[in-house]
Design a protein around this motif. Structure first.
Motif, PDB file in Angstrom:
ATOM      1  N   ASP A 254      19.790 -93.244 -57.251  1.00  0.00           N
ATOM      2  CA  ASP A 254      21.035 -93.762 -57.809  1.00  0.00           C
ATOM      3  C   ASP A 254      21.203 -95.263 -57.580  1.00  0.00           C
ATOM      4  O   ASP A 254      21.985 -95.920 -58.276  1.00  0.00           O
ATOM      5  N   LEU A 255      20.451 -95.822 -56.637  1.00  0.00           N
ATOM      6  CA  LEU A 255      20.543 -97.250 -56.342  1.00  0.00           C
ATOM      7  C   LEU A 255      19.372 -98.041 -56.909  1.00  0.00           C
ATOM      8  O   LEU A 255      19.346 -99.268 -56.820  1.00  0.00           O
ATOM      9  N   GLN A 256      18.418 -97.341 -57.499  1.00  0.00           N
ATOM     10  CA  GLN A 256      17.224 -98.005 -58.028  1.00  0.00           C
ATOM     11  C   GLN A 256      17.508 -98.599 -59.407  1.00  0.00           C
ATOM     12  O   GLN A 256      18.205 -97.994 -60.226  1.00  0.00           O
ATOM     13  N   LEU A 257      16.936 -99.780 -59.642  1.00  0.00           N
ATOM     14  CA  LEU A 257      17.079-100.433 -60.936  1.00  0.00           C
ATOM     15  C   LEU A 257      16.311 -99.641 -62.001  1.00  0.00           C
ATOM     16  O   LEU A 257      15.180 -99.207 -61.758  1.00  0.00           O
ATOM     17  N   THR A 258      16.933 -99.458 -63.158  1.00  0.00           N
ATOM     18  CA  THR A 258      16.316 -98.709 -64.256  1.00  0.00           C
ATOM     19  C   THR A 258      15.885 -99.674 -65.348  1.00  0.00           C
ATOM     20  O   THR A 258      16.667-100.543 -65.766  1.00  0.00           O
ATOM     21  N   ASP A 259      14.618 -99.565 -65.805  1.00  0.00           N
ATOM     22  CA  ASP A 259      14.150-100.489 -66.839  1.00  0.00           C
ATOM     23  C   ASP A 259      14.523 -99.987 -68.224  1.00  0.00           C
ATOM     24  O   ASP A 259      15.136 -98.913 -68.391  1.00  0.00           O
ATOM     25  N   SER A 260      14.173-100.752 -69.236  1.00  0.00           N
ATOM     26  CA  SER A 260      14.574-100.441 -70.608  1.00  0.00           C
ATOM     27  C   SER A 260      13.910 -99.184 -71.154  1.00  0.00           C
ATOM     28  O   SER A 260      14.342 -98.644 -72.179  1.00  0.00           O
ATOM     29  N   ASP A 261      12.875 -98.688 -70.477  1.00  0.00           N
ATOM     30  CA  ASP A 261      12.246 -97.423 -70.861  1.00  0.00           C
ATOM     31  C   ASP A 261      12.872 -96.233 -70.154  1.00  0.00           C
ATOM     32  O   ASP A 261      12.424 -95.094 -70.337  1.00  0.00           O
ATOM     33  N   GLY A 262      13.860 -96.506 -69.300  1.00  0.00           N
ATOM     34  CA  GLY A 262      14.517 -95.436 -68.564  1.00  0.00           C
ATOM     35  C   GLY A 262      13.842 -95.068 -67.265  1.00  0.00           C
ATOM     36  O   GLY A 262      14.205 -94.073 -66.632  1.00  0.00           O
ATOM     37  N   ASP A 263      12.859 -95.875 -66.850  1.00  0.00           N
ATOM     38  CA  ASP A 263      12.123 -95.578 -65.618  1.00  0.00           C
ATOM     39  C   ASP A 263      12.805 -96.225 -64.412  1.00  0.00           C
ATOM     40  O   ASP A 263      13.199 -97.396 -64.450  1.00  0.00           O
ATOM     41  N   LYS A 264      12.907 -95.449 -63.349  1.00  0.00           N
ATOM     42  CA  LYS A 264      13.474 -95.953 -62.103  1.00  0.00           C
ATOM     43  C   LYS A 264      12.445 -96.840 -61.388  1.00  0.00           C
ATOM     44  O   LYS A 264      11.244 -96.570 -61.400  1.00  0.00           O
ATOM     45  N   GLN A 265      12.940 -97.878 -60.712  1.00  0.00           N
ATOM     46  CA  GLN A 265      12.097 -98.815 -59.992  1.00  0.00           C
ATOM     47  C   GLN A 265      12.440 -98.744 -58.499  1.00  0.00           C
ATOM     48  O   GLN A 265      13.372 -99.408 -58.037  1.00  0.00           O
ATOM     49  N   PRO A 266      11.718 -97.946 -57.719  1.00  0.00           N
ATOM     50  CA  PRO A 266      12.107 -97.720 -56.324  1.00  0.00           C
ATOM     51  C   PRO A 266      12.023 -98.954 -55.434  1.00  0.00           C
ATOM     52  O   PRO A 266      12.595 -98.959 -54.346  1.00  0.00           O
ATOM     53  N   SER A 267      11.330-100.013 -55.875  1.00  0.00           N
ATOM     54  CA  SER A 267      11.253-101.222 -55.047  1.00  0.00           C
ATOM     55  C   SER A 267      12.337-102.240 -55.393  1.00  0.00           C
ATOM     56  O   SER A 267      12.432-103.289 -54.740  1.00  0.00           O
ATOM     57  N   ARG A 268      13.173-101.933 -56.416  1.00  0.00           N
ATOM     58  CA  ARG A 268      14.181-102.893 -56.859  1.00  0.00           C
ATOM     59  C   ARG A 268      15.576-102.273 -56.778  1.00  0.00           C
ATOM     60  O   ARG A 268      15.831-101.202 -57.324  1.00  0.00           O
ATOM     61  N   LEU A 269      16.467-102.979 -56.106  1.00  0.00           N
ATOM     62  CA  LEU A 269      17.855-102.552 -56.009  1.00  0.00           C
ATOM     63  C   LEU A 269      18.596-102.965 -57.270  1.00  0.00           C
ATOM     64  O   LEU A 269      18.388-104.062 -57.802  1.00  0.00           O
ATOM     65  N   ASP A 270      19.467-102.101 -57.742  1.00  0.00           N
ATOM     66  CA  ASP A 270      20.260-102.408 -58.936  1.00  0.00           C
ATOM     67  C   ASP A 270      21.415-103.319 -58.540  1.00  0.00           C
ATOM     68  O   ASP A 270      22.471-102.862 -58.088  1.00  0.00           O
TER      69      ASP A 270
END
Length: 612
Positions: A254-270
Motif C-alpha cells: 500500500d506504500l509502494q509507488l505504482t508505475d503506469s503499467d500498474g506494477d508495484k515498486q517495492p524499492s520506491r515509496l509513494d
C-alpha cells in the motif's frame, strides 16, 4: 692527548662509560632524530621540542578535578588498563612527577571545540577548551604510550581543520556484527574521527511487518550508541527514502509507488501519499528512542534508479497541484525531502541527504540548512551547492569500499595529497562551506567479502581520511612511511581481534546433528567439511547475492574455498558453541524434524553444540 683520554681524565672512566652508553642508546620509537614531533595518527603539525622526556611508570596517577575532567580521566584509565598499562588511580590535587593531568579550560577558546594542548615534561598535561578537546588529547597520549613508556619532552597545540571526520556503514541489507561495529567506533576515536553514519534497520515495535532480517534490537543499538557517546563519536542513523526503502516496505504494498503499467515498486515509496510520510516519520520516532545524534540522514539518493519520473504520472500531478503548472516531478521529490526536514527540525534534529537527487530539474529548493553529502558527479556541482548556502560534506565515490567490488585506492589518494576539497567532478580552491569528509562501506555484493576481510582494507583507509580531515594530508614523504606510522600506533585499546578462532582444527561430533572436520579459513572463520561436502547457506531468495530470509536451511554443498557462505563463526557460549554464518550473521537452530536452519537469535533460540 686524544678526546677519549681527556674525557677519562676529566670525568673518570665510569662516568665516560655511562655517557657513551647514553649517547649510543637507540632513539625511542616516539622521537625522531631531528627532534621532530612524536609519531601519531593524525600527525602532529605543531611541536616544540624540549629537553628530557616524560616517563610513565608505576607511580603515575591521573589528576582531574571537575566532573567533566574526571569523566575523561576515567575513560583514559579504562583504556590504559586495556592497553596493558595497569590500573591507574584518578585523584584530585596537585600533580607530582610522572602524573598525567587533565584540564578543561573554556577560556582556551583558540583550541576550539575539539583541539587540545599536550605538554610532556616531568609530568604530562592535556588541556582542552571542552571535554571533547581534552578527550582527543588522551587519544594522542595513548598512541604515544603504545610505542613506549617514555615520551620526548615537548609541547603541541593540535586543532582539526575540518569539523566532520567520518565513516559511513550500510548495514542496511547485509547484517554487520555488533563486535565489528564496536571495533570501528574505538578505532575511529583513536584516530580522532568523530562521525559514524549507520544505515541500518532497528527492530520495530510499531511496524512488526517490517521486521524481516537485517535488523538490530533496540538494546543492541543502545549499547553501540553508549559506546559512541563515551568515545565522542556521534552515531547518525539513516533510513534511506524515498528510494532504496524496500527493507522497510516489502510487506507494505500500500506504500509502494505504482508505475503506469500498474506494477508495484517495492524499492520506491509513494511520495504522493500522506500515509507514506506518516509511516516514515513514525520510524524516525522509533529511532529517536535509541539514537542520541542531532542529525538524521534520509538518504534521498537514486529514487529513480533504473527508471524515470515519466513512468509515474501521479508524481507530476501531485507537484502541479501543490506548486502550480510550472512544477516538475522533481519538485514532488524535493517536497518530500523538505517535509522530512521540517519534521526532524521540530524534534531539534538537522537533516542530511545525498547529493545526486539535486539535479537542477526542480523549481522548489531544498531547505538550505540541510547538509548535502556529495558522493556522485551530477549537474549541480559542490561549488554551486555551497554558493546556494548549503553545508557540503565530501563523501566521494573515490573513498568507497564496496563489499566484493570497488575499493578506494588509499595509496593513490595519499600520493595525490587528496584532501576534502577534492570532490567527484570538481576540486575547490577553498575549504569554505566544506564540513569534512568520510569513507563509506557499501554491501553491493554482500557475499563478496566477509566483514573480517573488509576490515583489512578499512584500517589504512580509515587512517588516511583521519589524516586528511584533521591535518596535513601528506605528512610523510611516501605512502609506505605513512603506513608505518599507523603500524607504530597500532589498534585502539579495547579493539578485539575478531579473526581468532576458538576451536582448533580437527574432526568433531556436533552433538547428535553431524560430524565434520573443522578447518580455519584465512579470514578467521571455519569451514565445516563432511563426506557430503561443506555446510553452507545457499537456498532462498537472494538479496545482494545473499540468502537473507530466516528459516533457510543449511545444506552440504560442494566445497569451494571462495564461497563465503560456507564460512562459519563458532561462538562460545555456556555448554558449547553456536554456529553463526559469516555472511548472513544468523545462527543455526534445529527444527523439531531435525532440519538445521538459520534464524535471527531473537526469533529462534540458537542451537548450542557440544563438540567432542
Amino acid at each position: 692527548m686524544n678526546r677519549e683520554s681527556l674525557m677519562r681524565k676529566r670525568l673518570g672512566f665510569a662516568a665516560v662509560v655511562a655517557l657513551l652508553a647514553l649517547l649510543l642508546a637507540p632513539v625511542p620509537a616516539t622521537a625522531r632524530t631531528d627532534a621532530g614531533p612524536p609519531v601519531t595518527v593524525p600527525a602532529l603539525t605543531d611541536w616544540t621540542a624540549e629537553t628530557g622526556s616524560y616517563a610513565y611508570g608505576s607511580r603515575t596517577r591521573l589528576v582531574a578535578e571537575s566532573a567533566a575532567e574526571r569523566r575523561i580521566a576515567g575513560t583514559l584509565a579504562d583504556d590504559l588498563r586495556s592497553a596493558g598499562h595497569r590500573r591507574i588511580t584518578v585523584v584530585r590535587g596537585g600533580a607530582r612527577p610522572g602524573d598525567i593531568v587533565i584540564n578543561i579550560r573554556p577560556s582556551r577558546s583558540a583550541l576550539g571545540t575539539e583541539g587540545y594542548e599536550l605538554h610532556a615534561g616531568t609530568s604530562l598535561s592535556i588541556t582542552g577548551a571542552t571535554e571533547t578537546g581534552a578527550f582527543y588529547g588522551t587519544r594522542t597520549l595513548l598512541q604515544l604510550l603504545a610505542q613506549g613508556d617514555r615520551i620526548p619532552a615537548g609541547r603541541t597545540v593540535d586543532v582539526p581543520r575540518y569539523k566532520e571526520r567520518g565513516v559511513g556503514v550500510c548495514a542496511c541489507y547485509i547484517h554487520i556484527s555488533l563486535p565489528w561495529l564496536e571495533n570501528l567506533v574505538r578505532e575511529m576515536a583513536y584516530n580522532k574521527l568523530n562521525q559514524l553514519l549507520v544505515e541500518l534497520k532497528v527492530k520495530s515495535d510499531a511496524h512488526p511487518e517490517a521486521n524481516t532480517w537485517g535488523y538490530y534490537t533496540k538494546d543492541e543499538i543502545r549499547q553501540l550508541v553508549a559506546l559512541g557517546d563515551k568515545y565522542h563519536v556521534e552515531i547518525i542513523p539513516e533510513i534511506n527514502s524515498p528510494g532504496h526503502i524496500d527493507p522497510w516496505i516489502e510487506n507494505r504494498p500500500d506504500l509502494q509507488l505504482t508505475d503506469s503499467d500498474g506494477d508495484k515498486q517495492p524499492s520506491r515509496l509513494d511520495i504522493t501519499r500522506q500515509a507514506a510520510f506518516d509511516y516514515y516519520t513514525s520510524l524516525m520516532d522509533e529511532y529517536a528512542q535509541v539514537f542520541t545524534a542531532k542529525s538524521w540522514h534520509m538518504g534521498a539518493d537514486e529514487y529513480m534508479l533504473g527508471s524515470d519520473f515519466a513512468k509515474y504520472p501521479q508524481i507530476l500531478n501531485y507537484a502541479r497541484e501543490k506548486y502550480g503548472s510550472d512544477a516538475t516531478p522533481q519538485d514532488a521529490f524535493v517536497d518530500f525531502v523538505n517535509r522530512v526536514h521540517d519534521y526532524a527540525a521540530s524534534k531539534g534534529v538537522g537533516l542530511r541527504i545525498w547529493n545526486d537527487g539535486l539535479t537542477g530539474a526542480n523549481t522548489v529548493p531544498v531547505k538550505t540548512d540541510t547538509t548535502v553529502e556529495h558522493w556522485l558527479n551530477v549537474a549541480v556541482k559542490p561549488s554551486a551547492l555551497i554558493a546556494q548556502g548549503y553545508a557540503v560534506m565530501n563523501s566521494a565515490y573515490s573513498l568507497y569500499l564496496i563489499r566484493g567490488g570497488f575499493h578506494s585506492d588509499t595509496e593513490s589518494l595519499y600520493d595525490q595529497s587528496w584532501d576534502p576539497r577534492s570532490f567527484e567532478g570538481e576540486k575547490l580552491a577553498s575549504s569554505k562551506g566544506v564540513t569534512g569528509a568520510k569513507i563509506s562501506l557499501w554491501p553491493d555484493n554482500g557475499r563478496g567479502e566477509t566483514e573480517n576481510e573488509v576490515a583489512v582494507r578499512l584500517w589504512p583507509a580509515l587512517r588516511h581520511v583521519a589524516q586528511a580531515t584533521w591535518g596535513d594530508p601528506h605528512p610523510d614523504a611516501t605512502y609506505a612511511k605513512f603506513v608505518a606510522r599507523g603500524t607504530a600506533v597500532g589498534h585502539a585499546p579495547g579493539w578485539r581481534d575478531l579473526t581468532r578462532v576458538p576451536v582448533a582444527d580437527g574432526t568433531y561430533t556436533f552433538g547428535r546433528s553431524f560430524t565434520a572436520s573443522v578447518q580455519r579459513t584465512a579470514d578467521g572463520y571455519v569451514n565445516l567439511r563432511s563426506a557430503s561436502g561443506c555446510l553452507a547457506i545457499s537456498g532462498g531468495k537472494l538479496t545482494l547475492n545473499v540468502p537473507l530470509q530466516p528459516g533457510v536451511e543449511a545444506t552440504w554443498d560442494t566445497c569451494d574455498a571462495t564461497n563465503t557462505l560456507q564460512r562459519w563463526e563458532p561462538e562460545p557460549v555456556a555448554g558449547g558453541y553456536r554456529l553463526v554464518n559469516a555472511i548472513t550473521r544468523m545462527a543455526l537452530t534445529v527444527t523439531d524434524d531435525g532440519r538445521i536452519v538459520q534464524y535471527p537469535p531473537d526469533q529462534r533460540t540458537p542451537a548450542v553444540w557440544h563438540l567432542s
